[in-house]
Design an enzyme around this catalytic site. Structure first.
Site, PDB file in Angstrom:
ATOM      1  N   ASP A 102      40.446 -61.471 -12.401  1.00 51.13           N
ATOM      2  CA  ASP A 102      41.136 -63.002 -12.072  1.00 51.13           C
ATOM      3  C   ASP A 102      40.320 -63.763 -10.891  1.00 51.13           C
ATOM      4  O   ASP A 102      39.691 -63.152 -10.346  1.00 51.13           O
ATOM      5  CB  ASP A 102      42.523 -62.931 -11.639  1.00 51.13           C
ATOM      6  CG  ASP A 102      43.441 -62.180 -12.952  1.00 51.13           C
ATOM      7  OD1 ASP A 102      42.845 -61.876 -13.926  1.00 51.13           O
ATOM      8  OD2 ASP A 102      44.667 -62.489 -12.448  1.00 51.13           O
ATOM      9  N   HIS A 248      40.205 -58.432  -9.551  1.00 51.26           N
ATOM     10  CA  HIS A 248      39.796 -59.768  -8.825  1.00 51.26           C
ATOM     11  C   HIS A 248      38.344 -59.803  -8.837  1.00 51.26           C
ATOM     12  O   HIS A 248      38.094 -58.929  -7.798  1.00 51.26           O
ATOM     13  CB  HIS A 248      40.527 -60.112  -7.815  1.00 51.26           C
ATOM     14  CG  HIS A 248      41.955 -60.253  -7.834  1.00 51.26           C
ATOM     15  ND1 HIS A 248      42.718 -59.099  -8.005  1.00 51.26           N
ATOM     16  CD2 HIS A 248      42.931 -61.277  -8.433  1.00 51.26           C
ATOM     17  CE1 HIS A 248      44.088 -59.712  -8.447  1.00 51.26           C
ATOM     18  NE2 HIS A 248      44.325 -61.086  -8.585  1.00 51.26           N
TER      19      HIS A 248
HETATM   20 NI    NI Z   1      45.002 -65.199  -9.756  1.00 48.91          NI
END
Ligand code: NI
Length: 283
Positions: A102, A248
């Site tokens: 992400d 992430h």
């Molecule tokens: Ni996010």
């Protein structure tokens, strides 16, 4: 006169070590220089060879194992028949799992990550932010070219539960338009920032955009930067059949943890697929 002789003698004595040192430098062997000095020859102690250790066996040098490679597949990504609105895990009966990243793309981290994934033939899903896509169109083009999937993670990464439906539409539209402008491909799924999306919102987004809401069942909390080994251990202990793993590529420590983590998962027999493939496998 006697004084001068003494001075000369003292001078010669004082310079003797200098002559010796110069001789040492100029001659290949210091032995000759030692003989030339007035110092007595040093007493040489013969060096005894170290005794051979008993019961010592030959140890083969460590050779790095070749990188494990995810098996190629021609699995369908067609989720058009899907009726499930939210997903946090795929089919629990098959060893397919999805790796998701992400909040990118971020040039240095994402480039490094794509290199790691390419080496292992792993296809991941990137929940990208629209404004970062706009700033890094070449990176998202590369993702698509290398078989990865792009998902909608909004434009500003705001909390959608605090927004009006009009604002949520704006967030999703801006993201989709940036992905289409960069790659020509529309995202098929969405992930709300912070996982925050009401049931009502999930329903209308699914009806309007066709996006199922994609959450996760493995969260190593990598964004708190706990260190490579902690991220790896958390993922390995929680991953099971059908898992959706949240990471992430915004954070370098998350990317650093990827190679050893995915290699361990490959050794356990897991096969990496995109989120759409995971959903298609779960029909
Ligand atoms: Ni996010």
């Amino acid at each position: 006169m006697a004084y001068k002789v003494t001075m000369r003698f003292n001078l010669l004595r004082a310079l003797a070590p200098v002559f010796t040192a110069v001789s040492c430098t100029l001659l290949s062997s210091c032995g000759l220089a030692v003989m030339m000095s007035s110092d007595p020859a040093p007493v040489l102690t013969p060096v005894q060879p170290a005794p051979l250790a008993k019961n010592v066996q030959y140890v083969a040098p460590t050779i790095k194992a070749p990188t494990l490679v995810n098996p190629s597949s021609s699995l369908s990504s067609d989720i058009s028949g899907n009726t499930q609105i939210s997903w946090s895990r795929g089919n629990p009966n098959q060893k397919y799992i999805a790796l998701t990243f992400d909040d990118g793309p971020v040039t240095s981290n994402t480039t490094r990550l794509l290199d790691m994934l390419k080496r292992r033939n792993i296809k991941a899903t990137f929940y990208v932010l629209g404004n970062r896509v706009q700033n890094n169109p070449s990176l998202v083009k590369r993702m698509v070219a290398e078989g990865h999937e792009l998902g909608n993670h909004t434009w500003t990464h705001g909390k959608l539960t605090n927004m009006s439906d009009t604002k949520v539409r704006w967030e999703l539209d801006k993201n989709r338009d940036a992905i289409v402008a960069a790659t020509g491909i529309k995202p098929r799924t969405m992930r709300p920032p912070y996982g925050a999306l009401s049931t009502r919102q999930r329903n209308w987004i699914f009806k309007e955009y066709g996006y199922p809401t994609i959450l996760w069942d493995v969260d190593p909390e990598d964004w708190k930067k706990p260190g490579i080994s902690v991220v790896k251990d958390r993922i390995l202990s929680k991953t099971r059949n059908g898992s959706i793993i949240l990471l992430h590529d915004l954070h370098s420590v998350s990317v650093d943890a990827v190679p050893s983590t995915v290699d361990a998962l490959l050794r356990k027999g897991y096969k990496f697929v995109t989120v759409s493939q995971l959903i298609a496998l779960s029909k």
